[in-house]
Design a protein around this motif. Structure first.
Motif, PDB file in Angstrom:
ATOM      1  N   PHE A 257       1.061  -1.247  -0.306  1.00  0.00           N
ATOM      2  CA  PHE A 257      -0.162  -0.264  -0.123  1.00  0.00           C
ATOM      3  C   PHE A 257       1.173   1.038   0.015  1.00  0.00           C
ATOM      4  O   PHE A 257       1.586   1.958   1.338  1.00  0.00           O
ATOM      5  CB  PHE A 257      -0.777  -0.170   0.908  1.00  0.00           C
ATOM      6  CG  PHE A 257      -1.909   0.672   1.076  1.00  0.00           C
ATOM      7  CD1 PHE A 257      -3.417   0.666   1.447  1.00  0.00           C
ATOM      8  CD2 PHE A 257      -1.877   2.357   1.589  1.00  0.00           C
ATOM      9  CE1 PHE A 257      -3.874   1.660   1.005  1.00  0.00           C
ATOM     10  CE2 PHE A 257      -2.557   3.755   1.239  1.00  0.00           C
ATOM     11  CZ  PHE A 257      -3.863   3.068   0.702  1.00  0.00           C
ATOM     12  N   GLY A 258       0.919   1.662  -0.979  1.00  0.00           N
ATOM     13  CA  GLY A 258       1.450   3.309  -1.153  1.00  0.00           C
ATOM     14  C   GLY A 258       3.078   3.125  -2.323  1.00  0.00           C
ATOM     15  O   GLY A 258       3.339   1.759  -1.822  1.00  0.00           O
ATOM     16  N   MET A 259       3.594   4.322  -2.458  1.00  0.00           N
ATOM     17  CA  MET A 259       5.101   4.154  -3.321  1.00  0.00           C
ATOM     18  C   MET A 259       5.368   4.659  -2.204  1.00  0.00           C
ATOM     19  O   MET A 259       5.810   5.630  -2.222  1.00  0.00           O
ATOM     20  CB  MET A 259       4.989   4.126  -4.417  1.00  0.00           C
ATOM     21  CG  MET A 259       4.206   3.546  -5.520  1.00  0.00           C
ATOM     22  SD  MET A 259       4.625   1.896  -5.895  1.00  0.00           S
ATOM     23  CE  MET A 259       6.044   2.616  -7.250  1.00  0.00           C
ATOM     24  N   ASN A 260       7.342   3.609  -1.979  1.00  0.00           N
ATOM     25  CA  ASN A 260       8.123   5.004  -1.735  1.00  0.00           C
ATOM     26  C   ASN A 260       8.949   5.568  -3.070  1.00  0.00           C
ATOM     27  O   ASN A 260       8.844   5.066  -3.690  1.00  0.00           O
ATOM     28  CB  ASN A 260       9.683   3.884  -1.637  1.00  0.00           C
ATOM     29  CG  ASN A 260       8.955   3.004  -0.098  1.00  0.00           C
ATOM     30  OD1 ASN A 260       9.140   3.429   1.154  1.00  0.00           O
ATOM     31  ND2 ASN A 260       8.895   1.663  -0.186  1.00  0.00           N
ATOM     32  N   ALA A 261       9.899   6.998  -2.313  1.00  0.00           N
ATOM     33  CA  ALA A 261       9.787   7.759  -3.151  1.00  0.00           C
ATOM     34  C   ALA A 261      10.795   8.244  -3.158  1.00  0.00           C
ATOM     35  O   ALA A 261      11.269   8.423  -2.048  1.00  0.00           O
ATOM     36  CB  ALA A 261       8.561   8.637  -3.463  1.00  0.00           C
ATOM     37  N   ILE A 262      12.304   8.723  -4.462  1.00  0.00           N
ATOM     38  CA  ILE A 262      13.200   9.231  -4.526  1.00  0.00           C
ATOM     39  C   ILE A 262      12.962  10.980  -4.847  1.00  0.00           C
ATOM     40  O   ILE A 262      12.368  11.746  -5.530  1.00  0.00           O
ATOM     41  CB  ILE A 262      14.748   8.942  -4.372  1.00  0.00           C
ATOM     42  CG1 ILE A 262      13.978   8.365  -6.360  1.00  0.00           C
ATOM     43  CG2 ILE A 262      13.785   7.974  -3.626  1.00  0.00           C
ATOM     44  CD1 ILE A 262      15.732   8.301  -6.678  1.00  0.00           C
ATOM     45  N   VAL A 263      14.037  11.406  -4.641  1.00  0.00           N
ATOM     46  CA  VAL A 263      13.739  13.612  -4.481  1.00  0.00           C
ATOM     47  C   VAL A 263      14.975  12.803  -5.957  1.00  0.00           C
ATOM     48  O   VAL A 263      16.241  13.067  -6.013  1.00  0.00           O
ATOM     49  CB  VAL A 263      14.446  14.026  -3.869  1.00  0.00           C
ATOM     50  CG1 VAL A 263      14.493  15.731  -4.345  1.00  0.00           C
ATOM     51  CG2 VAL A 263      13.420  13.987  -2.295  1.00  0.00           C
ATOM     52  N   LEU A 264      14.385  13.362  -7.105  1.00  0.00           N
ATOM     53  CA  LEU A 264      15.410  13.550  -8.378  1.00  0.00           C
ATOM     54  C   LEU A 264      15.784  15.324  -9.064  1.00  0.00           C
ATOM     55  O   LEU A 264      16.730  15.878  -8.592  1.00  0.00           O
ATOM     56  CB  LEU A 264      15.032  13.399  -9.620  1.00  0.00           C
ATOM     57  CG  LEU A 264      14.300  11.836 -10.162  1.00  0.00           C
ATOM     58  CD1 LEU A 264      13.761  11.882 -10.740  1.00  0.00           C
ATOM     59  CD2 LEU A 264      15.985  11.005  -9.410  1.00  0.00           C
ATOM     60  N   ASP A 265      14.841  16.163  -8.051  1.00  0.00           N
ATOM     61  CA  ASP A 265      15.168  17.547  -8.011  1.00  0.00           C
ATOM     62  C   ASP A 265      14.000  18.352  -7.382  1.00  0.00           C
ATOM     63  O   ASP A 265      12.780  17.815  -6.662  1.00  0.00           O
ATOM     64  CB  ASP A 265      14.740  18.425  -9.722  1.00  0.00           C
ATOM     65  CG  ASP A 265      15.064  19.172 -10.068  1.00  0.00           C
ATOM     66  OD1 ASP A 265      15.915  19.764  -9.364  1.00  0.00           O
ATOM     67  OD2 ASP A 265      14.690  20.545  -9.677  1.00  0.00           O
ATOM     68  N   GLY A 266      14.880  19.837  -6.352  1.00  0.00           N
ATOM     69  CA  GLY A 266      13.851  20.324  -5.385  1.00  0.00           C
ATOM     70  C   GLY A 266      14.483  20.704  -3.845  1.00  0.00           C
ATOM     71  O   GLY A 266      13.751  20.880  -3.709  1.00  0.00           O
TER      72      GLY A 266
END
Length: 283
Positions: A257-266
């Motif tokens: 349930f849900g997705m892990n995410a990483i930061v590419l920019d910002g």
């Protein structure tokens, strides 16, 4: 073709790992995720982490950030005030398979945790000079830093996914549950149920410029969604409902349930509830 647009519907920061969330109108995005997310952790005398998996009562510890302090409150306890700019001696602790540097938060904090949770425990803060990286199997060439999160800087979920789950719970005769059980950082409106499973990137329009995130790994669920955040009581209703339709072949049949995410920019830009989000699907 213009990418579909969603909306940033909610922002959550969890200053103390596995304790209650703070719903915020805005949050600064840093190299390790939202500012102060999972910056503190409860450990035992040997430095091993504790979460709601072992101690569901941790759900009742409620943080507040105010005037340079982290304030912790719990039933039957006086508030614990911790200065954001003060730590004590350095130590080493373990979060999953990673041994990392941290700082003790002192004897008073340790006694507070011990008294409320009923076993000898300590409170530590992540050492900002420590680099703890997400697994490159999922992030590729991107070095994604974390503090005490389970493994990734951000967790993203769709509100429609929770609505779908709650409809299934109602058909089973169970009450609806809140998003706080799933401990996301970003909640999106405007998606179909579980559409986040198939997204590649999110581009969020902020006042300082775009923030680009990549969704890299489905979030496999443990027992924590079964813990009622209001009472710390445990029921298998949520886990049983998810098991009926959320076995993910990408995760060897794990329930997600849900997705892990990483930061590419910002990095160092401010996310605010209500900002538009351009979503791009993986193909």
């Amino acid at each position: 073709m213009t990418a579909p647009t969603a909306t940033l519907a909610a922002l959550y920061v969890h200053p103390l790992k596995s304790c209650a969330a703070l719903a915020l109108p805005e949050a600064l995005l840093t190299a390790t995720g939202l500012d102060l997310d999972r910056a503190w952790m409860v450990v035992d005398r040997d430095g091993e982490m504790y979460t709601q998996r072992e101690l569901p009562r941790m759900a009742l510890i409620r943080p507040e950030l105010r005037r340079g302090e982290l304030v912790l409150r719990a039933p039957g306890m006086l508030a614990l005030h911790l200065r954001l700019d003060v730590v004590e001696e350095p130590t080493r602790v373990r979060v999953w398979d990673d041994e990392v540097r941290a700082y003790e938060m002192g004897a008073l904090a340790a006694q507070w945790m011990t008294d409320f949770l009923g076993r000898p425990l300590r409170l530590v803060r992540f050492d900002p000079e420590q680099r703890r990286l997400s697994a490159r199997r999922w992030t590729g060439e991107v070095e994604a830093e974390n503090q005490f999160s389970d493994g990734f800087p951000l967790l993203v979920a769709g509100r429609a996914s929770l609505d779908d789950l709650n409809a299934r719970l109602a058909r089973r005769g169970h009450a609806a549950v809140g998003m706080e059980r799933f401990r996301p950082n970003l909640v999106l409106d405007g998606l179909h149920p579980f559409d986040e499973d198939h997204l590649d990137t999110l581009e969020i329009a902020t006042d300082e410029g775009p923030v680009t995130l990549r969704l890299v790994k489905p979030c496999v669920r443990c027992t924590i969604p079964n813990v009622d955040p209001a009472s710390a009581e445990v029921s298998t209703a949520v886990g049983d409902a998810l098991a009926g339709f959320r076995a993910d072949p990408r995760m060897g049949g794990g329930i997600t349930f849900g997705m892990n995410a990483i930061v590419l920019d910002g990095h160092e830009r401010t996310l605010r509830v209500g900002q538009p989000v351009q979503v791009r699907h993986a193909f």
